[in-house]
Design a protein around this motif. Structure first.
Motif, mmCIF file in Angstrom:
data_model
loop_
_atom_site.group_PDB
_atom_site.id
_atom_site.type_symbol
_atom_site.label_atom_id
_atom_site.label_comp_id
_atom_site.label_asym_id
_atom_site.label_seq_id
_atom_site.Cartn_x
_atom_site.Cartn_y
_atom_site.Cartn_z
ATOM 1 N N LYS A 80 0.764 -1.255 0.090
ATOM 2 C CA LYS A 80 -0.137 0.156 0.100
ATOM 3 C C LYS A 80 0.981 1.234 -0.191
ATOM 4 C CE LYS A 80 -3.305 -2.121 2.870
ATOM 5 N NZ LYS A 80 -3.857 -2.370 4.466
ATOM 6 N N ILE A 81 0.452 2.424 -0.400
ATOM 7 C CA ILE A 81 1.116 3.499 -0.324
ATOM 8 C C ILE A 81 1.411 4.083 0.839
ATOM 9 C CG2 ILE A 81 0.808 6.073 -1.122
ATOM 10 C CD1 ILE A 81 -1.117 5.339 -3.171
ATOM 11 N N VAL A 82 0.566 3.829 1.771
ATOM 12 C CA VAL A 82 0.942 4.194 3.283
ATOM 13 C C VAL A 82 2.199 3.568 3.782
ATOM 14 C CG1 VAL A 82 -0.192 4.716 5.541
ATOM 15 C CG2 VAL A 82 -1.450 3.722 3.382
ATOM 16 N N ASP A 83 2.586 2.188 3.280
ATOM 17 C CA ASP A 83 3.681 1.499 3.609
ATOM 18 C C ASP A 83 4.917 2.338 3.191
ATOM 19 O OD1 ASP A 83 2.098 -0.057 4.927
ATOM 20 O OD2 ASP A 83 1.934 -1.489 3.098
ATOM 21 N N LEU A 84 4.905 3.343 2.210
ATOM 22 C CA LEU A 84 6.145 3.731 1.557
ATOM 23 C C LEU A 84 6.516 4.968 2.332
ATOM 24 C CD1 LEU A 84 5.248 2.806 -2.161
ATOM 25 C CD2 LEU A 84 6.807 1.750 -0.563
ATOM 26 N N ILE A 85 5.731 5.675 3.335
ATOM 27 C CA ILE A 85 6.062 6.836 3.926
ATOM 28 C C ILE A 85 7.628 6.713 4.400
ATOM 29 C CG2 ILE A 85 5.544 8.277 5.782
ATOM 30 C CD1 ILE A 85 2.617 7.353 5.575
ATOM 31 N N SER A 86 8.392 7.809 3.760
ATOM 32 C CA SER A 86 9.776 7.608 4.180
ATOM 33 C C SER A 86 10.274 8.422 5.462
ATOM 34 C CB SER A 86 10.674 7.814 3.244
ATOM 35 O OG SER A 86 10.817 9.302 2.833
ATOM 36 N N ASN A 87 9.134 9.608 5.592
ATOM 37 C CA ASN A 87 9.569 10.592 6.637
ATOM 38 C C ASN A 87 8.395 10.995 6.861
ATOM 39 O OD1 ASN A 87 10.852 12.823 8.155
ATOM 40 N ND2 ASN A 87 10.621 13.962 6.159
ATOM 41 N N CYS A 88 8.168 11.279 8.370
ATOM 42 C CA CYS A 88 6.689 11.923 8.754
ATOM 43 C C CYS A 88 7.040 12.601 10.136
ATOM 44 C CB CYS A 88 5.893 10.686 8.961
ATOM 45 S SG CYS A 88 4.165 11.131 9.507
ATOM 46 N N ALA B 65 -0.104 11.457 12.003
ATOM 47 C CA ALA B 65 -0.117 10.200 11.537
ATOM 48 C C ALA B 65 -1.066 10.110 10.291
ATOM 49 C CB ALA B 65 -0.778 9.639 12.777
ATOM 50 N N ILE B 66 -0.519 9.234 9.297
ATOM 51 C CA ILE B 66 -1.410 9.039 8.183
ATOM 52 C C ILE B 66 -1.906 7.525 8.421
ATOM 53 C CG2 ILE B 66 -1.013 8.918 5.753
ATOM 54 C CD1 ILE B 66 -0.715 11.372 6.483
ATOM 55 N N LYS B 67 -3.286 7.631 8.243
ATOM 56 C CA LYS B 67 -3.830 6.174 8.382
ATOM 57 C C LYS B 67 -4.124 5.583 6.682
ATOM 58 C CE LYS B 67 -7.088 7.000 12.144
ATOM 59 N NZ LYS B 67 -8.309 7.513 12.168
ATOM 60 N N LYS B 68 -4.816 6.346 5.998
ATOM 61 C CA LYS B 68 -4.950 5.702 4.706
ATOM 62 C C LYS B 68 -4.637 6.686 3.620
ATOM 63 C CE LYS B 68 -8.201 1.952 6.083
ATOM 64 N NZ LYS B 68 -9.470 1.958 6.609
#
Lengths: 292, 417
Positions: free
Chosen positions: B270-278, B283-286
């Protein structure tokens, strides 16, 4: 699937292990130009940007001989078998220096050339062979100095006469080269992984010189005993001793001929160490880049 | 076409860490097991796959394992993959710089390798002397070099300095001279590592041109490693994708580059799994693109809208705006989307959702594009980074007369009609 007939015209096959004595002589011959270039480079580069240039090749042995004359001849009073001191020391120094230079440089083959070996393939044996050859040129020049000093003593009538054994000289040089190459490549193969040996080795070369009749004649140790064994025999077991002694006897009639037996022993030793060296070198050259 | 190179079950094992006293004990154990007991090498059975970023569970690692492929004569093969995938190791084995641990490589013809430019250059020797030295190291004979000397000097563009010691050369001149020698080596098989990434623009063009001549004009086999997808694409006809020391894909160069790009992105489902920096407190859920959380999106020319929906939670009030960057397969940025560029709206603390429709321009050329998603406080700071968030595939771009157009054919990114 490939047909077996098609399999035969592969020109290069790269496998994990080489055969024990698989030295590709044709390949080394193909790279002979590289060998001559390496030799030329070794010779020309050494004294670039020095004022005296190649004169250093003569200054170095001259200074060493003067030092030996003071320390061993003068202070310690070690006799030289009736040969004028400069001739006696110079002959020994030329021969020994050739051996020692070949040995040390060959033993560093892998470590000093790691950057080149790591980037391109050529038969690795070219490197030690080039070392021995370029040192031979240097030896030739230094030997020229020996000849000049000899002629000087001949003119003033103090030169000892050479004898027929001097005809062995080319063989003696080849044996020195063979011994140095053999020992050198064994050491170089071992130092790729264990650098301890490199440190130990510089020390060993120094000691080795004193174990070889360079600064003293073999006749000095005759009859002496160490731990109940004949010291002269022990010293002759050192494969360099018969070579040096034969040279000194042939060129300067110093002492007496060491005997064909010892010379044959030394030759046999050379062949064995050379074969062993090539064997171990062959094994190491394939993967040394991963450990050096 | 006959086979030029054949890799059979090639593996290369390395030991991790330092050479220490344990090396000696391992060596002795290996010798005991293989030479005396005639058993298999105990250290060949172990060893983990070549994954740079995870902690090793074994002292040994397989930099390459089970490599099997053939290269036909006249092929120009680009070897691509991430850093540490085993590309250079493969070239080293082929150049015989180091031996494989398992398997065999068979080749037809002289192998010339270019893992570095100017190997064996001696700083004290002149350019001319070094041409001979370097040429001989690469396997040329003296006569061969003398014959090509003028050509080499001319190609390098260093005529004026050819009798000056190379220690006085600028690094660029050194590289030019080195490449000039290598370019005139005429092996049947040429192995090139990323050496073209040097020299000035003019010389790079010259170098690429020479490589093209060698491969296309003279029908030689070339293996080329590079991270520059642009030069790989323009030079190579076939591609091999390496991942963690294994061949992941092999085929035409364009398919291989696509595969590389996709493989790089699809490391999460999923796209959410690719967050490299937050940023902390966000928090991003979907994340949905056109209603799907998938990292692949295919659009056709009659529906060029991307509906982006991001759901998340904010701890504190935060200025946020959505930015997206579209790049081509080689990573060249093509478009930027940012509705509120320079002035982000404030979102209150608590749950938030961003819901925007991004309309791609009509006439966008076909091909895979790569889309980065960023939530930023506009020009101030990045809040959430999702590089390579999803692959955008524009399935078709057809001219009125029915021909399909793609940027992969060097037709540009936009079709104007």
């Amino acid at each position: 699937m490939r047909k077996s007939s098609e399999n035969e015209n592969w020109t290069t096959v790269i496998k994990p292990h080489n055969g024990l004595f698989e030295v590709n002589l044709k390949e080394i011959w193909d790279y002979r130009d590289l060998l001559t270039l390496f030799v030329k480079r070794d010779i020309t580069v050494q004294y670039k940007q020095t004022v005296l240039g190649p004169l250093w090749w003569l200054i170095q042995p001259a200074l060493t001989v003067i030092m030996y004359m003071v320390v061993f001849g003068g202070i310690a009073g070690i006799p030289t078998d009736g040969v004028p001191q400069p001739l006696f020391y110079l002959g020994g120094v030329c021969m020994w220096q050739y051996f020692a230079d070949c040995l040390t440089k060959t033993s560093n083959t892998f470590v000093t050339n790691a950057n080149v070996f790591g980037k391109v393939y050529f038969p690795r044996l070219i490197m030690p062979m080039a070392n021995v050859t370029s040192n031979l040129v240097r030896f030739g020049i230094q030997f020229g100095l020996f000849v000049v000093v000899y002629i000087y003593y001949a003119i003033i009538g103090m030169a000892p006469s050479p004898n027929w054994y001097f005809l062995l000289f080319p063989l003696l040089v080849v044996m020195m080269a063979g011994l140095a190459l053999g020992f050198g490549i064994v050491i170089s193969s071992l130092t790729t992984k264990y650098r301890d040996l490199q440190i130990l080795f510089t020390f060993v070369v120094q000691l080795w010189m004193y174990g070889t009749p360079i600064v003293y004649p073999l006749s000095q140790v005759a009859g002496k005993k160490v731990l109940g064994m004949d010291l002269e025999t022990i010293m002759c077991l050192n494969p360099v001793t018969p070579v040096i002694e034969t040279f000194k006897y042939g060129a300067l009639s110093a002492g007496e001929f060491i005997g064909w037996g010892w010379l044959a022993y030394s030759l046999g030793f050379t062949l064995v160490v050379l074969a062993f060296g090539i064997l171990i070198f062959n094994k190491v050259q394939k993967s040394f880049m991963d450990t050096v | 076409m006959p086979t030029a190179i054949e890799f059979n079950n090639i593996g290369k094992q390395y030991r991790l860490g330092l050479v220490s006293t344990r090396t000696l004990s391992h060596d002795l154990n290996r010798w005991w097991q293989t030479a005396v007991l005639h058993k298999e090498d105990p250290y060949l059975k172990i060893g983990s796959v070549n994954d740079r970023s995870t902690v090793a569970d074994s002292e040994y690692v397989w930099a390459l394992k089970d490599i099997n492929f053939k290269v036909e004569q006249g092929d120009v093969v680009g070897i691509i993959g991430k850093n540490g995938a085993g590309k250079s190791t493969l070239l080293k084995l082929l150049s015989r710089v180091t031996g494989p641990t398992t398997g065999t490589i068979k080749a037809r013809g002289r192998i010339g390798s270019l893992l570095e430019v100017g190997t064996g250059f001696h700083p004290e020797m002149t350019g001319r002397e070094n041409i001979f030295m370097n040429g001989a190291i690469l396997g040329m004979t003296k006569a061969e070099i003398s014959r090509k000397l003028d050509e080499i000097v001319d190609f390098s563009g260093c005529e004026r300095y050819i009798d000056t010691p190379v220690k006085r050369y600028s690094s660029g001149m050194m590289v030019r001279l080195g490449f000039a020698v290598a370019a005139h080596l005429d092996p049947e098989i040429l192995v090139v590592d990323e050496v073209l990434a040097v020299g000035d623009a003019e010389f790079q063009k010259k170098a690429i041109g020479k490589m093209k001549d060698v491969s296309q004009g003279q029908g030689r086999t070339v293996l080329f490693v590079s991270h520059n997808m642009g030069s790989v694409r323009s030079l190579c006809t076939k591609g091999v994708l390496l991942e963690k020391g294994q061949v992941k894909f092999m085929g035409g160069i364009i398919e291989t580059i696509d595969e590389y790009l996709v493989a790089d992105t699809l490391s999460g489902e999923k796209i959410v799994d690719l967050i490299s920096n937050c940023k902390e407190g966000v928090a991003i859920k979907k994340i949905f693109v056109n209603g799907s959380q998938s990292t692949r999106l295919t659009l056709t020319s009659d529906g060029l809208d991307m509906h982006i929906k991001i759901l998340g939670v904010l701890q504190n009030a935060q200025k946020l705006s959505l930015e997206m960057q579209v790049s081509d397969a080689a990573g060249v940025p093509v478009m930027l989307y940012s509705k509120n560029y320079g002035d982000s709206p404030i979102f209150p603390a608590g749950e938030f959702d961003i819901d925007e429709i991004v309309r791609l321009p009509k006439g966008m050329m076909a091909g895979p594009y790569c889309v980065d998603i960023y939530l930023t406080n506009s020009t101030v700071e990045g809040i959430v980074d999702i590089p390579r968030a999803f692959i955008l595939e524009i399935a078709d771009c057809v001219s009125p007369s029915g021909y399909s157009l793609s940027y992969k054919n060097n037709q540009g990114y936009m079709y104007l009609s």
